[in-house]
Design an enzyme around this catalytic site. Structure first.
Site, mmCIF file in Angstrom:
data_model
loop_
_atom_site.group_PDB
_atom_site.id
_atom_site.type_symbol
_atom_site.label_atom_id
_atom_site.label_comp_id
_atom_site.label_asym_id
_atom_site.label_seq_id
_atom_site.Cartn_x
_atom_site.Cartn_y
_atom_site.Cartn_z
ATOM 1 N N ASP A 72 27.514 -20.644 36.720
ATOM 2 C CA ASP A 72 28.743 -20.936 35.553
ATOM 3 C C ASP A 72 28.388 -20.587 34.491
ATOM 4 O O ASP A 72 27.769 -21.648 33.726
ATOM 5 C CB ASP A 72 29.510 -22.274 35.941
ATOM 6 N N ARG A 86 30.674 -20.166 31.744
ATOM 7 C CA ARG A 86 31.748 -20.591 31.077
ATOM 8 C C ARG A 86 31.669 -21.675 29.815
ATOM 9 O O ARG A 86 30.853 -22.414 30.055
ATOM 10 C CB ARG A 86 33.088 -20.936 31.741
#
Length: 209
Positions: free
Chosen positions: A126, A128
């Site tokens: 991930d 983000r």
């Protein structure tokens, strides 16, 4: 902070008329959007969601993920609540971009799960970041949140920026035969807080219609 507010407009939707607020990140060139509904108060807990862009799920109706289902349900929930917000962040493919997401899908078609596919491409599971939400939340005037999410990272991100997450509201929708493995991986490897017994099965709902 490189996030700059640009403009606002009305956004009619099937669930009601939202206000759409546009923001630009001068460092990355990415454009983010905050949707608001009703009158928001900094003193009251406001129902809301942080939603990362998913072209395939949000716009192309893909059943490989639950993103589109989550976005639509969140907007409906906000409208039914009478007030709330959606932060729509341009972080396609958990931050790896659309073309790399398609490459990851190709690996998933060959048997990799969503985490393994990202890692084989040289990315973290991930990628983000959420610091862009600080000026966005300041602009819409919300400090206390009832956050619609299954992802504990989003809760921690908001808290780390000084926002009060009064409640985590589960958003478990869209389970179907194409994304069962994906949802299981999100739960077991990415730490998403999901219980299989509380999912709405998209296949079942479609049969009802």
């Amino acid at each position: 902070m490189s996030i700059k507010y640009i403009a606002s407009s009305k956004l009619p939707t099937p669930w009601g008329v939202f206000e759409m607020h546009g923001f630009e990140d001068s460092e990355t060139g990415k454009e983010h959007v905050a949707l608001t509904f009703g009158t928001l108060s900094p003193d009251a807990p406001i129902l809301g969601r942080i939603h990362s862009e998913c072209l395939t799920g949000d716009a192309l109706f893909s059943l490989r993920c639950d993103c589109g289902f989550q976005l639509q349900t969140a907007m409906q929930n906000v409208a039914e609540e009478g007030q709330g917000f959606i932060l729509y962040l341009r972080q396609e493919g958990r931050g790896i971009g659309l073309l790399n997401k398609i490459r990851a899908y190709e690996l998933q078609d060959q048997g990799a799960n969503t985490v393994e596919a990202n890692e084989r491409l040289g990315f973290e599971a991930d990628m983000r970041k959420y610091d862009m939400i600080i000026p966005m939340m300041e602009k819409i005037g919300v400090a206390k949140v009832r956050l619609m999410t299954n992802n504990p990272r989003k809760v921690k991100a908001m808290q780390s920026f000084g926002l009060e997450v009064v409640e985590r509201v589960p958003l478990q929708v869209g389970k179907n035969r194409y994304n069962e493995g994906y949802l299981k991986t999100k739960s077991t490897e990415l730490g998403h807080m999901m219980s299989e017994h509380h999912f709405t099965d998209a296949d079942t709902e479609a049969k009802k219609d």
